[in-house]
Design a protein around this motif. Structure first.
Motif, PDB file in Angstrom:
ATOM      1  N   ARG A 206      29.450 -15.541 -10.960  1.00 51.87           N
ATOM      2  CA  ARG A 206      29.328 -16.780 -11.687  1.00 51.87           C
ATOM      3  C   ARG A 206      27.700 -16.975 -11.610  1.00 51.87           C
ATOM      4  NH1 ARG A 206      34.098 -19.595  -9.320  1.00 51.87           N
ATOM      5  NH2 ARG A 206      32.489 -21.118  -8.646  1.00 51.87           N
ATOM      6  N   MET A 207      27.144 -17.201 -10.293  1.00 49.20           N
ATOM      7  CA  MET A 207      25.840 -17.626 -10.199  1.00 49.20           C
ATOM      8  C   MET A 207      24.899 -16.431 -11.062  1.00 49.20           C
ATOM      9  SD  MET A 207      25.577 -18.660  -6.197  1.00 49.20           S
ATOM     10  CE  MET A 207      23.921 -18.312  -6.036  1.00 49.20           C
ATOM     11  N   ARG A 208      25.108 -15.210 -11.056  1.00 51.73           N
ATOM     12  CA  ARG A 208      24.367 -14.262 -11.760  1.00 51.73           C
ATOM     13  C   ARG A 208      24.374 -14.562 -13.033  1.00 51.73           C
ATOM     14  NH1 ARG A 208      19.433 -12.070 -11.572  1.00 51.73           N
ATOM     15  NH2 ARG A 208      19.452 -10.033 -13.013  1.00 51.73           N
ATOM     16  N   TYR A 209      25.528 -14.837 -13.571  1.00 50.48           N
ATOM     17  CA  TYR A 209      25.578 -15.179 -15.030  1.00 50.48           C
ATOM     18  C   TYR A 209      24.785 -16.264 -15.304  1.00 50.48           C
ATOM     19  CZ  TYR A 209      27.533 -15.999 -19.431  1.00 50.48           C
ATOM     20  OH  TYR A 209      27.833 -16.455 -20.769  1.00 50.48           O
ATOM     21  N   ARG A 210      24.713 -17.297 -14.786  1.00 48.64           N
ATOM     22  CA  ARG A 210      24.061 -18.467 -14.822  1.00 48.64           C
ATOM     23  C   ARG A 210      22.467 -17.928 -14.761  1.00 48.64           C
ATOM     24  NH1 ARG A 210      28.194 -21.218 -11.924  1.00 48.64           N
ATOM     25  NH2 ARG A 210      26.976 -20.841  -9.904  1.00 48.64           N
ATOM     26  N   GLU A 211      22.238 -17.438 -13.779  1.00 46.42           N
ATOM     27  CA  GLU A 211      20.807 -17.033 -13.572  1.00 46.42           C
ATOM     28  C   GLU A 211      20.222 -16.242 -15.055  1.00 46.42           C
ATOM     29  OE1 GLU A 211      20.422 -14.447 -10.314  1.00 46.42           O
ATOM     30  OE2 GLU A 211      20.876 -16.228  -8.754  1.00 46.42           O
ATOM     31  N   VAL A 212      21.005 -15.297 -15.457  1.00 50.30           N
ATOM     32  CA  VAL A 212      20.514 -14.481 -16.463  1.00 50.30           C
ATOM     33  C   VAL A 212      20.697 -15.328 -17.712  1.00 50.30           C
ATOM     34  CG1 VAL A 212      21.273 -12.460 -17.938  1.00 50.30           C
ATOM     35  CG2 VAL A 212      21.587 -12.181 -15.560  1.00 50.30           C
ATOM     36  N   THR A 213      21.572 -16.162 -17.857  1.00 52.66           N
ATOM     37  CA  THR A 213      21.574 -16.916 -19.290  1.00 52.66           C
ATOM     38  C   THR A 213      20.378 -17.982 -19.061  1.00 52.66           C
ATOM     39  OG1 THR A 213      23.225 -18.371 -18.219  1.00 52.66           O
ATOM     40  CG2 THR A 213      23.970 -16.824 -19.747  1.00 52.66           C
ATOM     41  N   ALA A 214      19.887 -18.306 -17.941  1.00 51.76           N
ATOM     42  CA  ALA A 214      18.822 -19.506 -17.878  1.00 51.76           C
ATOM     43  C   ALA A 214      17.552 -18.303 -18.277  1.00 51.76           C
ATOM     44  CB  ALA A 214      18.536 -20.006 -16.538  1.00 51.76           C
ATOM     45  N   LYS A 215      17.236 -17.352 -17.871  1.00 51.40           N
ATOM     46  CA  LYS A 215      16.214 -16.572 -18.098  1.00 51.40           C
ATOM     47  C   LYS A 215      16.504 -16.165 -19.575  1.00 51.40           C
ATOM     48  CE  LYS A 215      16.101 -13.687 -14.033  1.00 51.40           C
ATOM     49  NZ  LYS A 215      16.020 -12.486 -13.107  1.00 51.40           N
ATOM     50  N   LEU A 216      17.412 -16.080 -20.384  1.00 52.84           N
ATOM     51  CA  LEU A 216      17.238 -15.620 -21.893  1.00 52.84           C
ATOM     52  C   LEU A 216      17.050 -17.161 -22.523  1.00 52.84           C
ATOM     53  CD1 LEU A 216      20.734 -13.647 -22.230  1.00 52.84           C
ATOM     54  CD2 LEU A 216      18.310 -13.135 -22.573  1.00 52.84           C
TER      55      LEU A 216
ATOM     56  N   GLU B   1      31.776 -16.169  -6.754  1.00 51.33           N
ATOM     57  CA  GLU B   1      30.714 -17.119  -7.050  1.00 51.33           C
ATOM     58  C   GLU B   1      29.279 -16.305  -7.220  1.00 51.33           C
ATOM     59  OE1 GLU B   1      28.632 -20.473  -7.363  1.00 51.33           O
ATOM     60  OE2 GLU B   1      30.750 -20.138  -7.264  1.00 51.33           O
ATOM     61  N   ARG B   2      29.260 -15.157  -6.793  1.00 51.74           N
ATOM     62  CA  ARG B   2      28.208 -14.278  -6.841  1.00 51.74           C
ATOM     63  C   ARG B   2      28.064 -14.020  -8.288  1.00 51.74           C
ATOM     64  NH1 ARG B   2      29.410 -11.975  -2.137  1.00 51.74           N
ATOM     65  NH2 ARG B   2      30.064  -9.835  -3.139  1.00 51.74           N
TER      66      ARG B   2
ATOM     67  N   ARG C 279      29.799 -11.836 -19.177  1.00 60.98           N
ATOM     68  CA  ARG C 279      30.264 -13.046 -19.658  1.00 60.98           C
ATOM     69  C   ARG C 279      31.647 -12.997 -19.518  1.00 60.98           C
ATOM     70  NH1 ARG C 279      28.324 -12.407 -24.741  1.00 60.98           N
ATOM     71  NH2 ARG C 279      26.510 -13.683 -24.026  1.00 60.98           N
ATOM     72  N   ASP C 280      32.450 -11.996 -19.874  1.00 60.80           N
ATOM     73  CA  ASP C 280      34.019 -12.150 -19.749  1.00 60.80           C
ATOM     74  C   ASP C 280      34.373 -12.494 -18.236  1.00 60.80           C
ATOM     75  OD1 ASP C 280      34.638 -11.924 -22.464  1.00 60.80           O
ATOM     76  OD2 ASP C 280      34.825  -9.554 -22.191  1.00 60.80           O
ATOM     77  N   VAL C 281      33.501 -11.585 -17.427  1.00 66.90           N
ATOM     78  CA  VAL C 281      34.298 -11.732 -15.996  1.00 66.90           C
ATOM     79  C   VAL C 281      33.750 -13.008 -15.337  1.00 66.90           C
ATOM     80  CG1 VAL C 281      33.426 -10.528 -13.624  1.00 66.90           C
ATOM     81  CG2 VAL C 281      33.490  -9.160 -15.832  1.00 66.90           C
ATOM     82  N   ALA C 282      32.626 -13.671 -15.605  1.00 68.52           N
ATOM     83  CA  ALA C 282      32.044 -14.675 -15.235  1.00 68.52           C
ATOM     84  C   ALA C 282      33.048 -15.960 -15.696  1.00 68.52           C
ATOM     85  CB  ALA C 282      30.701 -15.349 -15.738  1.00 68.52           C
ATOM     86  N   GLU C 283      33.660 -15.905 -16.881  1.00 72.40           N
ATOM     87  CA  GLU C 283      34.397 -17.103 -17.567  1.00 72.40           C
ATOM     88  C   GLU C 283      35.752 -16.957 -16.936  1.00 72.40           C
ATOM     89  OE1 GLU C 283      34.461 -16.018 -21.635  1.00 72.40           O
ATOM     90  OE2 GLU C 283      32.743 -17.142 -22.070  1.00 72.40           O
ATOM     91  N   ARG C 284      36.391 -15.472 -16.433  1.00 73.63           N
ATOM     92  CA  ARG C 284      37.591 -15.213 -16.104  1.00 73.63           C
ATOM     93  C   ARG C 284      37.500 -15.665 -14.368  1.00 73.63           C
ATOM     94  NH1 ARG C 284      39.446  -9.639 -18.789  1.00 73.63           N
ATOM     95  NH2 ARG C 284      39.823 -10.849 -20.495  1.00 73.63           N
ATOM     96  N   CYS C 285      36.519 -15.635 -13.647  1.00 72.95           N
ATOM     97  CA  CYS C 285      36.233 -16.187 -12.450  1.00 72.95           C
ATOM     98  C   CYS C 285      36.250 -17.558 -12.316  1.00 72.95           C
ATOM     99  CB  CYS C 285      34.880 -15.397 -11.782  1.00 72.95           C
ATOM    100  SG  CYS C 285      34.694 -13.921 -11.708  1.00 72.95           S
TER     101      CYS C 285
ATOM    102  N   THR D  11      37.786 -19.672 -14.369  1.00 70.20           N
ATOM    103  CA  THR D  11      39.295 -19.889 -14.691  1.00 70.20           C
ATOM    104  C   THR D  11      39.906 -19.793 -13.259  1.00 70.20           C
ATOM    105  OG1 THR D  11      39.327 -19.297 -17.165  1.00 70.20           O
ATOM    106  CG2 THR D  11      41.440 -19.549 -15.835  1.00 70.20           C
ATOM    107  N   LEU D  12      39.750 -18.736 -12.583  1.00 67.19           N
ATOM    108  CA  LEU D  12      40.580 -18.421 -11.559  1.00 67.19           C
ATOM    109  C   LEU D  12      40.033 -19.492 -10.307  1.00 67.19           C
ATOM    110  CD1 LEU D  12      42.408 -16.846  -9.677  1.00 67.19           C
ATOM    111  CD2 LEU D  12      40.216 -15.166  -9.087  1.00 67.19           C
ATOM    112  N   ALA D  13      38.838 -19.912 -10.214  1.00 71.39           N
ATOM    113  CA  ALA D  13      38.431 -20.778  -9.469  1.00 71.39           C
ATOM    114  C   ALA D  13      38.995 -22.166  -9.627  1.00 71.39           C
ATOM    115  CB  ALA D  13      36.869 -20.901  -9.194  1.00 71.39           C
ATOM    116  N   GLN D  14      39.284 -22.393 -10.880  1.00 68.96           N
ATOM    117  CA  GLN D  14      39.669 -23.815 -11.515  1.00 68.96           C
ATOM    118  C   GLN D  14      41.420 -23.726 -11.179  1.00 68.96           C
ATOM    119  OE1 GLN D  14      39.000 -24.125 -15.536  1.00 68.96           O
ATOM    120  NE2 GLN D  14      37.120 -24.811 -15.270  1.00 68.96           N
TER     121      GLN D  14
END
Length: 65
Positions: A9-19, A6-7, A42-48, A50-53
């Motif tokens: 995924r959250m960091r990835y969302r934060e960074v993409t929001a900044k961008l 979750e951390r 990106r790749d790690v967040a997407e895999r996380c 998928t794993l959560a789903q």
């Protein structure tokens, strides 16, 4: 382990929001750093995600069994 996913995924969302913030272009060095971080995550967040789903689906299947 779920908290770690979750951390990430959250960091990835934060960074993409900044961008996506128009103000981000005011600081090219910071923008470049965020872009690099987003690319690394990106790749790690997407895999996380998928794993959560899959974990949610597994839990649902166990409840139905």
């Amino acid at each position: 382990m779920e908290e770690r996913y979750e951390r990430i995924r959250m960091r990835y969302r934060e960074v993409t929001a900044k961008l996506s913030d128009p103000e981000a272009f005011r600081d090219p060095e910071a923008y470049a750093a965020w872009a690099r971080e987003a690319a690394q995550l990106r790749d790690v967040a997407e895999r996380c995600e998928t794993l959560a789903q899959l974990e949610r689906q597994r839990g649902e299947a166990l409840r139905l069994a």
